[in-house]
Scaffold this motif. Structure first.
Motif, PDB file in Angstrom:
ATOM      1  N   TYR A  85      -7.888  86.867 104.593  1.00 32.37           N
ATOM      2  CA  TYR A  85      -9.151  87.376 105.113  1.00 32.37           C
ATOM      3  C   TYR A  85      -9.138  88.881 105.289  1.00 32.37           C
ATOM      4  CZ  TYR A  85      -9.903  82.456 105.889  1.00 32.37           C
ATOM      5  OH  TYR A  85     -10.017  81.113 105.717  1.00 32.37           O
ATOM      6  N   GLY A  86      -8.613  89.579 104.314  1.00 28.12           N
ATOM      7  CA  GLY A  86      -8.656  91.038 104.312  1.00 28.12           C
ATOM      8  C   GLY A  86      -7.384  91.705 104.783  1.00 28.12           C
ATOM      9  N   GLY A  87      -6.437  90.944 105.364  1.00 26.06           N
ATOM     10  CA  GLY A  87      -5.170  91.534 105.776  1.00 26.06           C
ATOM     11  C   GLY A  87      -4.422  91.996 104.547  1.00 26.06           C
ATOM     12  N   GLU A  88      -3.664  93.064 104.679  1.00 23.09           N
ATOM     13  CA  GLU A  88      -3.012  93.624 103.504  1.00 23.09           C
ATOM     14  C   GLU A  88      -1.525  93.338 103.518  1.00 23.09           C
ATOM     15  OE1 GLU A  88      -3.017  97.914 101.461  1.00 23.09           O
ATOM     16  OE2 GLU A  88      -4.759  97.409 102.656  1.00 23.09           O
ATOM     17  N   GLU A  89      -1.058  92.651 102.495  1.00 22.19           N
ATOM     18  CA  GLU A  89       0.361  92.370 102.315  1.00 22.19           C
ATOM     19  C   GLU A  89       1.009  93.570 101.650  1.00 22.19           C
ATOM     20  OE1 GLU A  89       2.129  89.510 103.109  1.00 22.19           O
ATOM     21  OE2 GLU A  89       0.314  88.928 104.187  1.00 22.19           O
ATOM     22  N   PRO A  90       2.273  93.866 101.994  1.00 18.50           N
ATOM     23  CA  PRO A  90       2.945  94.968 101.308  1.00 18.50           C
ATOM     24  C   PRO A  90       3.194  94.615  99.852  1.00 18.50           C
ATOM     25  CG  PRO A  90       4.473  93.810 102.762  1.00 18.50           C
ATOM     26  CD  PRO A  90       3.113  93.221 102.985  1.00 18.50           C
ATOM     27  N   PRO A  91       3.210  95.603  98.974  1.00 23.07           N
ATOM     28  CA  PRO A  91       3.523  95.335  97.568  1.00 23.07           C
ATOM     29  C   PRO A  91       4.921  94.726  97.456  1.00 23.07           C
ATOM     30  CG  PRO A  91       2.754  97.591  97.858  1.00 23.07           C
ATOM     31  CD  PRO A  91       2.955  97.014  99.224  1.00 23.07           C
ATOM     32  N   GLN A  92       5.105  93.853  96.475  1.00 23.79           N
ATOM     33  CA  GLN A  92       6.390  93.195  96.272  1.00 23.79           C
ATOM     34  C   GLN A  92       7.109  93.795  95.062  1.00 23.79           C
ATOM     35  OE1 GLN A  92       7.530  90.674  98.580  1.00 23.79           O
ATOM     36  NE2 GLN A  92       5.844  91.741  99.559  1.00 23.79           N
ATOM     37  N   MET A  93       8.418  93.933  95.199  1.00 26.01           N
ATOM     38  CA  MET A  93       9.277  94.396  94.122  1.00 26.01           C
ATOM     39  C   MET A  93      10.376  93.348  93.972  1.00 26.01           C
ATOM     40  SD  MET A  93       9.987  98.325  95.422  1.00 26.01           S
ATOM     41  CE  MET A  93      10.976  97.984  96.878  1.00 26.01           C
ATOM     42  N   PHE A  94      11.227  93.522  92.976  1.00 26.46           N
ATOM     43  CA  PHE A  94      12.330  92.597  92.766  1.00 26.46           C
ATOM     44  C   PHE A  94      13.617  93.363  92.555  1.00 26.46           C
ATOM     45  CE2 PHE A  94       8.520  90.428  91.503  1.00 26.46           C
ATOM     46  CZ  PHE A  94       8.661  89.185  92.117  1.00 26.46           C
ATOM     47  N   LEU A  95      14.634  93.024  93.329  1.00 31.62           N
ATOM     48  CA  LEU A  95      15.974  93.531  93.085  1.00 31.62           C
ATOM     49  C   LEU A  95      16.601  92.574  92.085  1.00 31.62           C
ATOM     50  CD1 LEU A  95      18.271  95.503  93.726  1.00 31.62           C
ATOM     51  CD2 LEU A  95      18.961  93.953  95.562  1.00 31.62           C
ATOM     52  N   VAL A  96      16.948  93.084  90.918  1.00 33.74           N
ATOM     53  CA  VAL A  96      17.492  92.259  89.844  1.00 33.74           C
ATOM     54  C   VAL A  96      18.998  92.503  89.788  1.00 33.74           C
ATOM     55  CG1 VAL A  96      17.389  91.737  87.382  1.00 33.74           C
ATOM     56  CG2 VAL A  96      15.305  92.420  88.609  1.00 33.74           C
ATOM     57  N   LEU A  97      19.744  91.420  89.989  1.00 40.38           N
ATOM     58  CA  LEU A  97      21.198  91.480  90.032  1.00 40.38           C
ATOM     59  C   LEU A  97      21.769  90.670  88.879  1.00 40.38           C
ATOM     60  CD1 LEU A  97      21.487  90.755  93.851  1.00 40.38           C
ATOM     61  CD2 LEU A  97      21.608  92.996  92.731  1.00 40.38           C
ATOM     62  N   GLU A  98      22.575  91.320  88.054  1.00 41.50           N
ATOM     63  CA  GLU A  98      23.174  90.642  86.911  1.00 41.50           C
ATOM     64  C   GLU A  98      24.668  90.457  87.152  1.00 41.50           C
ATOM     65  OE1 GLU A  98      24.022  91.188  82.159  1.00 41.50           O
ATOM     66  OE2 GLU A  98      22.732  92.628  83.159  1.00 41.50           O
ATOM     67  N   THR A  99      25.104  89.209  87.039  1.00 41.80           N
ATOM     68  CA  THR A  99      26.521  88.874  87.125  1.00 41.80           C
ATOM     69  C   THR A  99      26.929  88.226  85.803  1.00 41.80           C
ATOM     70  OG1 THR A  99      26.232  86.609  87.943  1.00 41.80           O
ATOM     71  CG2 THR A  99      26.259  88.375  89.598  1.00 41.80           C
ATOM     72  N   GLU A 100      28.190  87.888  85.666  1.00 42.35           N
ATOM     73  CA  GLU A 100      28.607  87.206  84.437  1.00 42.35           C
ATOM     74  C   GLU A 100      27.993  85.812  84.342  1.00 42.35           C
ATOM     75  OE1 GLU A 100      32.892  85.277  85.588  1.00 42.35           O
ATOM     76  OE2 GLU A 100      32.872  87.337  84.882  1.00 42.35           O
ATOM     77  N   ASP A 101      27.530  85.273  85.461  1.00 43.37           N
ATOM     78  CA  ASP A 101      26.899  83.945  85.467  1.00 43.37           C
ATOM     79  C   ASP A 101      25.404  83.979  85.181  1.00 43.37           C
ATOM     80  OD1 ASP A 101      29.349  82.766  86.121  1.00 43.37           O
ATOM     81  OD2 ASP A 101      28.988  83.033  88.272  1.00 43.37           O
ATOM     82  N   GLY A 102      24.818  85.170  85.100  1.00 43.57           N
ATOM     83  CA  GLY A 102      23.388  85.271  84.826  1.00 43.57           C
ATOM     84  C   GLY A 102      22.708  86.317  85.686  1.00 43.57           C
ATOM     85  N   THR A 103      21.399  86.234  85.699  1.00 47.70           N
ATOM     86  CA  THR A 103      20.591  87.223  86.415  1.00 47.70           C
ATOM     87  C   THR A 103      19.839  86.542  87.550  1.00 47.70           C
ATOM     88  OG1 THR A 103      20.326  88.491  84.393  1.00 47.70           O
ATOM     89  CG2 THR A 103      18.755  88.928  86.149  1.00 47.70           C
ATOM     90  N   GLU A 104      19.822  87.196  88.699  1.00 44.33           N
ATOM     91  CA  GLU A 104      19.072  86.694  89.847  1.00 44.33           C
ATOM     92  C   GLU A 104      18.101  87.770  90.291  1.00 44.33           C
ATOM     93  OE1 GLU A 104      20.834  84.286  92.825  1.00 44.33           O
ATOM     94  OE2 GLU A 104      22.794  84.444  91.844  1.00 44.33           O
ATOM     95  N   GLU A 105      16.914  87.336  90.699  1.00 50.98           N
ATOM     96  CA  GLU A 105      15.899  88.242  91.238  1.00 50.98           C
ATOM     97  C   GLU A 105      15.695  87.931  92.706  1.00 50.98           C
ATOM     98  OE1 GLU A 105      12.300  87.835  88.995  1.00 50.98           O
ATOM     99  OE2 GLU A 105      13.101  88.963  87.301  1.00 50.98           O
ATOM    100  N   VAL A 106      15.720  88.961  93.518  1.00 53.73           N
ATOM    101  CA  VAL A 106      15.493  88.820  94.943  1.00 53.73           C
ATOM    102  C   VAL A 106      14.218  89.596  95.277  1.00 53.73           C
ATOM    103  CG1 VAL A 106      16.442  89.232  97.250  1.00 53.73           C
ATOM    104  CG2 VAL A 106      17.986  88.721  95.335  1.00 53.73           C
ATOM    105  N   GLN A 107      13.248  88.911  95.845  1.00 48.30           N
ATOM    106  CA  GLN A 107      11.981  89.558  96.181  1.00 48.30           C
ATOM    107  C   GLN A 107      12.170  90.478  97.378  1.00 48.30           C
ATOM    108  OE1 GLN A 107       8.725  86.851  96.464  1.00 48.30           O
ATOM    109  NE2 GLN A 107       7.276  88.422  96.997  1.00 48.30           N
ATOM    110  N   VAL A 108      11.579  91.667  97.281  1.00 50.11           N
ATOM    111  CA  VAL A 108      11.690  92.694  98.304  1.00 50.11           C
ATOM    112  C   VAL A 108      10.306  93.263  98.558  1.00 50.11           C
ATOM    113  CG1 VAL A 108      12.730  94.938  98.847  1.00 50.11           C
ATOM    114  CG2 VAL A 108      13.982  93.326  97.427  1.00 50.11           C
ATOM    115  N   SER A 109       9.963  93.478  99.827  1.00 55.32           N
ATOM    116  CA  SER A 109       8.700  94.141 100.149  1.00 55.32           C
ATOM    117  C   SER A 109       8.884  95.642 100.053  1.00 55.32           C
ATOM    118  CB  SER A 109       8.248  93.783 101.565  1.00 55.32           C
ATOM    119  OG  SER A 109       7.922  92.421 101.642  1.00 55.32           O
TER     120      SER A 109
END
Length: 167
Positions: A85-109
């Motif tokens: 109802y008009g409230g403003e959420e902060p923009p979201q970004m993603f911290l992308v972490l790559e390991t030998e097992d694959g890639t993970e994305e962690v959502q960050v405001s």
């Protein structure tokens, strides 16, 4: 506390994006690695297992909404309006972490609606230096303990980031 580029810095901690939310959600950068805290628990990635770490979908200051972004912005506004109802959420970004097992994305405001392109580039470089062990987040918290003056203006933030990426 101060925001310098993509980092929210306190006297004791460095966070990617905003500081911990009321629910405790945050992504903390330490000398040992990355810690993501959410209501589901804490996940950690030591620097030694990370092949890369970077932030994606970072809001850019002064973005003109070109190249199809206008439609995305309109849709985001409609969803935000409908859900809060008009409230403003902060923009979201993603911290992308790559390991030998694959890639993970962690959502960050994001702590702001937009970062300068130069701040983004310098912060990405600093994350790389943390991962490589050639920079330490303790430098940022030491600066915060000495500074105690809030968030510096953009030219000062960029100068700090240049200093931290070259020491």
């Amino acid at each position: 506390m101060a925001m310098v580029g993509l980092f929210w810095i306190t006297e004791d901690s460095v966070y990617v994006g905003s500081p911990p939310s009321a629910e405790g959600h945050c992504v903390r950068i330490t000398s040992e690695g990355v810690q993501a805290r959410s209501p589901e628990g804490v996940r950690a990635w030591p620097w030694s297992i990370l092949r890369s770490a970077g932030v994606e979908a970072v809001p850019v200051e002064g973005d003109t909404l070109g190249g199809g972004r206008f439609l995305v912005a309109v849709l985001e506004a409609v969803v935000t309006l409908a859900s809060s109802y008009g409230g403003e959420e902060p923009p979201q970004m993603f911290l992308v972490l790559e390991t030998e097992d694959g890639t993970e994305e962690v959502q960050v405001s994001a702590a702001t609606k937009g970062y300068t392109s130069r701040e983004i580039t310098l912060c990405q470089h600093l994350l790389t230096r943390f991962r490589e062990g050639t920079a330490d987040p303790g430098t940022l918290t030491a600066w915060s303990r000495e500074h105690r003056g809030g968030t510096p203006k953009p030219p000062e933030r960029e100068a700090l980031l240049r200093e931290w990426t070259h020491t």
